[in-house]
Design a protein around this motif. Structure first.
Motif, mmCIF file in Angstrom:
data_model
loop_
_atom_site.group_PDB
_atom_site.id
_atom_site.type_symbol
_atom_site.label_atom_id
_atom_site.label_comp_id
_atom_site.label_asym_id
_atom_site.label_seq_id
_atom_site.Cartn_x
_atom_site.Cartn_y
_atom_site.Cartn_z
ATOM 1 N N GLU A 144 -7.364 7.157 -9.678
ATOM 2 C CA GLU A 144 -7.384 7.054 -10.446
ATOM 3 C C GLU A 144 -9.103 7.076 -10.917
ATOM 4 O O GLU A 144 -9.468 5.911 -10.565
ATOM 5 N N ARG A 145 -9.436 7.442 -12.097
ATOM 6 C CA ARG A 145 -10.987 7.686 -12.121
ATOM 7 C C ARG A 145 -10.717 6.554 -13.145
ATOM 8 O O ARG A 145 -10.036 7.164 -13.769
ATOM 9 N N GLN A 146 -11.846 5.647 -13.575
ATOM 10 C CA GLN A 146 -11.777 4.541 -13.895
ATOM 11 C C GLN A 146 -13.585 4.896 -14.735
ATOM 12 O O GLN A 146 -13.357 3.586 -15.826
ATOM 13 N N GLY A 147 -13.941 5.908 -14.669
ATOM 14 C CA GLY A 147 -15.127 6.052 -15.399
ATOM 15 C C GLY A 147 -15.974 6.999 -14.706
ATOM 16 O O GLY A 147 -15.921 6.560 -13.391
ATOM 17 N N ALA A 148 -17.504 6.750 -15.210
ATOM 18 C CA ALA A 148 -18.500 7.767 -14.722
ATOM 19 C C ALA A 148 -18.884 7.122 -12.958
ATOM 20 O O ALA A 148 -19.623 5.712 -12.872
ATOM 21 N N GLY A 149 -18.006 7.491 -11.814
ATOM 22 C CA GLY A 149 -18.787 6.492 -10.137
ATOM 23 C C GLY A 149 -17.776 6.031 -9.960
ATOM 24 O O GLY A 149 -17.637 4.756 -9.112
ATOM 25 N N ARG A 150 -16.953 5.611 -11.501
ATOM 26 C CA ARG A 150 -15.986 4.516 -11.189
ATOM 27 C C ARG A 150 -14.055 4.412 -10.861
ATOM 28 O O ARG A 150 -13.962 5.643 -11.009
ATOM 29 N N GLY A 151 -13.959 4.278 -9.737
ATOM 30 C CA GLY A 151 -12.016 4.712 -8.804
ATOM 31 C C GLY A 151 -11.870 3.520 -8.606
ATOM 32 O O GLY A 151 -12.120 2.064 -9.288
ATOM 33 N N MET A 152 -11.080 3.431 -7.443
ATOM 34 C CA MET A 152 -9.886 2.395 -7.280
ATOM 35 C C MET A 152 -10.580 2.312 -5.421
ATOM 36 O O MET A 152 -11.438 2.904 -4.999
ATOM 37 N N ILE A 153 -10.667 0.450 -5.381
ATOM 38 C CA ILE A 153 -11.364 0.685 -4.033
ATOM 39 C C ILE A 153 -10.628 -0.924 -3.940
ATOM 40 O O ILE A 153 -10.496 -1.532 -4.093
ATOM 41 N N ASP A 154 -10.639 -0.793 -2.384
ATOM 42 C CA ASP A 154 -10.922 -2.137 -1.935
ATOM 43 C C ASP A 154 -9.119 -2.952 -1.651
ATOM 44 O O ASP A 154 -8.231 -4.253 -1.643
ATOM 45 N N SER A 155 -7.790 -1.794 -1.383
ATOM 46 C CA SER A 155 -6.712 -2.183 -1.139
ATOM 47 C C SER A 155 -6.393 -3.083 -0.714
ATOM 48 O O SER A 155 -7.223 -2.997 0.827
ATOM 49 N N THR A 156 -5.454 -3.908 -0.270
ATOM 50 C CA THR A 156 -4.956 -4.639 0.709
ATOM 51 C C THR A 156 -3.156 -5.089 0.329
ATOM 52 O O THR A 156 -2.785 -4.422 -0.567
ATOM 53 N N ILE A 157 -2.662 -4.770 1.882
ATOM 54 C CA ILE A 157 -1.474 -5.041 0.570
ATOM 55 C C ILE A 157 -0.483 -6.306 2.058
ATOM 56 O O ILE A 157 -0.893 -5.834 3.309
ATOM 57 N N VAL A 158 0.681 -6.639 1.641
ATOM 58 C CA VAL A 158 1.337 -7.393 2.420
ATOM 59 C C VAL A 158 3.258 -6.805 1.772
ATOM 60 O O VAL A 158 3.094 -6.539 0.913
ATOM 61 N N GLN A 159 3.570 -6.859 2.845
ATOM 62 C CA GLN A 159 5.156 -6.783 2.476
ATOM 63 C C GLN A 159 6.254 -7.870 2.493
ATOM 64 O O GLN A 159 6.222 -8.673 3.285
ATOM 65 N N VAL A 160 7.260 -8.232 1.840
ATOM 66 C CA VAL A 160 8.424 -8.440 1.509
ATOM 67 C C VAL A 160 9.805 -8.944 1.685
ATOM 68 O O VAL A 160 9.273 -7.615 0.496
#
Length: 520
Positions: free
Chosen positions: A223-239
């Motif tokens: 997902e491009r969010q602008g010049a040089g910007r996207g999506m980072i630092d995902s973390t996951i939990v499952q329930v």
């Protein structure tokens, strides 16, 4: 294609590292037994928190450790005297964003970290164009003794970086899904011609069974969010079969929460893909600990309460986002996306992007035995505590390990029932823990009267278990209870072995002064 180990260096175990820092070797007599399987939400007795502290000093891009005060996620003790525990001799020689996971069978811990050094002339632009494509890996059976550091070159050749690697144990497929952020560039573009403004961060993933050999990386979120910007630092939990993902959206530098029943479901990669949006701008507007509000953040880590149905979230609001590091949020409904800040939580000093992991009481004790508590206190190792009045020492009666057993004074023989250490409760208060039982000294039955019994009890971090340690001019200390305001006292000026210890109005008498004698 399989990605494999790039290079390994004979590393420094935690024991050797501690020795290099002039500390006691990081070994423990405690037998630490891992659970039969990875801990489920709510399992555990305490928390472990590895983190880094920024980029303003030469040693900030290293990994520090902290543990919770008992099972309380709002109170923490830094380990190793506040000094780093793990540092890097490979790659850029900088470490950020440590992530720790318990193995699927519960026998091993894996610690992953970003290979990035900003201090000393680095910058985030270059780091996304021609930065390291590696992650750093350690493993341990007990969180105390760590393997040699190894460098895994995992991001594809057309990536400019590999940031914030994390992992999730996929039990159905018996493998780990490892995910991270990378900026990607055309494969034909020479690295020196890359410009992050023409690219953006994607979340990538690969799989492994051993953190040595990996599958070919794939794009997970695009997902491009602008010049040089996207999506980072995902973390996951499952329930209950539902995956909850928290990811930093660089369009406004805030965290979004999404859900899916399929961990590997992509987003923005193929037509019709995507996770369900639960909440955007998570935590924005909530009070922060520094007198303002939470405006932006990164590095989310999510973990369950060990005592009730709450969930906790920490988000890093660094100086470039108007904060001073991590702050804590809580919710009673994980699926709601509604989080309330806990601005008075007593987190470690200057914590930045890291992980909070539930651990057992034995693992907690082993970490404290190996690394001790944080700096700045009156001493956190095991000590014999001698009365300046009688010359006798504090002693749990009959070597009892039962909650409610009385504190007495007795002739010194250095038994473990005569050995105590101070556990930091924050704000200048400490709990006094008995070595033989693991219980802490407690003004029994919340009795504020002069003469009340002092007993050992389960560590609840109650104010009747918290003591201020006042340094006296003669080299002794006085212990003042937070709940009652009264001082630990040899009752009725006794000099008899076996006589009880109580509390009394602070008067400076010898019956309230104590010498601390460190023991091994």
């Amino acid at each position: 294609m399989h990605i494999s180990l790039r290079r390994t260096l004979a590393g420094v175990t935690a024991a050797a590292l501690a020795g290099a820092l002039g500390l006691a070797a990081a070994t423990t007599s405690a037998v630490v037994g891992a659970p039969a399987a990875a801990a489920a939400p709510g399992d555990g007795d305490a928390y472990f928190f590895p983190y880094f502290t920024g980029e303003s000093t030469a040693d900030a891009e290293t990994i520090s450790f902290a543990v919770s005060t008992g099972n309380d996620p709002t109170s923490w003790q830094t380990l190793n005297g506040g000094e780093p525990v793990l540092s890097s001799t490979l790659g850029t020689q900088g470490l950020r964003d440590p992530f720790v996971i318990r193995s699927g069978d519960g026998s091993t811990f894996y610690l992953l970290a970003t290979d990035l050094k900003i201090h000393g002339g680095g910058n985030f632009g270059d780091a996304q164009e021609t930065g390291s494509r590696s992650m750093m890996v350690w493993e341990s059976d007990d969180l105390v003794n760590w393997s040699a550091q190894r460098e895994i070159e995992l991001a594809p050749e057309n990536a400019g970086n590999l940031w914030a690697p994390e992992a999730f144990w996929d039990a159905a497929n018996q493998e780990y899904v490892v995910y991270w952020a990378s900026a990607l560039y055309p494969e034909t573009l020479p690295p020196e011609q890359r410009d992050i403004g023409d690219s953006y961060q994607r979340m990538m993933y690969a799989t492994t069974t051993d953190f040595r050999t990996f599958s070919e990386p794939r794009v997970w979120i695009d997902e491009r969010q602008g010049a040089g910007r996207g999506m980072i630092d995902s973390t996951i939990v499952q329930v209950d079969g539902l995956y909850h993902r928290f990811t930093k959206d660089e369009s406004d530098m805030t965290v979004r929460q999404e859900s899916s029943t399929d961990l590997r479901r992509t987003q923005g990669v193929t037509s019709g893909d995507g996770w369900t949006m639960v909440a955007e701008r998570v935590g924005v507007g909530q009070p922060n600990p520094w007198g303002g509000t939470f405006t932006a953040g990164e590095g989310p880590s999510v973990f369950p309460s060990l005592t009730d149905d709450r969930w906790y979230l920490i988000q890093d609001q660094p100086s470039y986002h108007g904060g001073q590091g991590y702050m804590l949020f809580e919710t009673t409904d994980l699926a709601s996306g509604q989080w309330t800040s806990v601005p008075d939580a007593d987190l470690p000093p200057s914590p930045r992007h890291g992980t909070v992991l539930p651990i057992t009481a034995a693992e907690h004790a082993a970490l404290l035995d190996a690394y001790g508590g944080g700096s700045g206190g009156p001493g956190t190792g095991w000590q014999v505590i001698e009365s300046a009045h009688s010359g006798l020492v504090l002693d749990i009666a009959d070597q009892s390990t039962t909650p409610g057993a009385l504190l007495t004074q007795h002739t010194r023989w250095d038994g473990t029932n005569q050995q105590f250490r101070l556990l930091d409760s924050g704000n200048g208060y400490y709990r006094i823990q008995a070595r033989h039982s693991g219980l802490v000294l407690d003004v029994y039955d919340w009795n504020a009267d002069n003469g009340a019994d002092i007993a050992q009890w389960d560590d609840l971090n109650g104010t009747n278990q918290q003591w201020q340690v006042r340094q006296n001019s003669d080299g002794t200390v006085t212990f003042l209870n937070r709940y009652s305001g009264k001082a630990l006292d040899v009752w009725e000026w006794s000099t008899t072995p076996g006589s009880r210890i109580s509390q009394y109005t602070d008067n400076g008498n010898a019956t309230q002064r104590w010498y601390l004698h460190p023991v091994g």
